[in-house]
Design an enzyme around this catalytic site. Structure first.
Site, PDB file in Angstrom:
ATOM      1  N   CYS A   1       0.208   3.858   2.894  1.00 14.75           N
ATOM      2  CA  CYS A   1       0.444   3.053   4.468  1.00 14.75           C
ATOM      3  C   CYS A   1       2.233   3.319   4.034  1.00 14.75           C
ATOM      4  O   CYS A   1       2.685   4.200   5.052  1.00 14.75           O
ATOM      5  CB  CYS A   1       0.126   1.700   3.916  1.00 14.75           C
ATOM      6  SG  CYS A   1      -1.058   0.971   3.617  1.00 14.75           S
TER       7      CYS A   1
ATOM      8  N   CYS B   1       1.204  -1.455   0.592  1.00 11.65           N
ATOM      9  CA  CYS B   1       0.068   0.497  -0.045  1.00 11.65           C
ATOM     10  C   CYS B   1       1.218   1.506   0.018  1.00 11.65           C
ATOM     11  O   CYS B   1       1.157   1.634   0.877  1.00 11.65           O
ATOM     12  CB  CYS B   1      -0.532   0.064   1.380  1.00 11.65           C
ATOM     13  SG  CYS B   1      -1.763   1.223   1.173  1.00 11.65           S
TER      14      CYS B   1
END
Length: 158
Positions: free
Chosen positions: A71, A68
């Site tokens: 993230c 991600c």
């Protein structure tokens, strides 16, 4: 024909081992840079490390995935807050790919998703990467404050 298949298997195995070794060294490198107020948590230890701890100290849980992109932007920011706040809250990191049951339990549909726990209950939830002032607002809203010494050092640096 058999030699070509055998060669392909050896090359694939060797490639797999190299990639796995690189991932492990990268994970070790990331964990070495971890805040002392941060811990990786799995499903088996979640209730004790997050819910029970949140009765004494607020716990911010970062549900993330290694693949991600947002993230990777949010993780170091949360770790910096955990360091700056010197234990005023703890940061628990949950890898959703390794802990699917926790993702289902808390209805995690997007990454990153961050939950803030106090007294065993989720009191705040946000999704996506945030700017520092947004995270600071959430912490202040829940009466989690940066220690005076740390905030005066940050003021002096600015």
């Amino acid at each position: 024909m058999h030699l070509a298949i055998l060669t392909a298997i050896v090359v694939a195995t060797f490639t797999f081992l190299i990639v796995r070794s690189l991932r492990r060294s990268k994970q070790a490198e990331l964990s070495d840079n971890r805040s002392q107020h941060e811990a990786f948590v799995n499903a088996d230890e979640f209730d004790e490390m997050v819910l029970e701890t949140s009765h004494k100290t607020p716990v911010m849980v970062d549900f993330y995935a290694e693949w991600c992109g947002p993230c990777r932007n949010l993780t170091p920011l949360l770790a910096k807050f955990a360091d700056d706040y010197q234990g005023a809250f703890l940061l628990a990191k949950v890898d959703v790919d390794k802990n699917e049951q926790l993702s289902h339990r808390f209805g995690i549909r997007a990454m990153p998703t961050v939950l803030l726990f106090r007294d065993g209950e989720c009191v705040e939830r946000f999704m996506g990467a945030k700017l520092p002032h947004s995270i600071q607002y959430i912490l202040t809203k829940h009466r989690i404050h940066e220690p005076k010494a740390a905030s005066s050092q940050n003021d002096a640096q600015e």
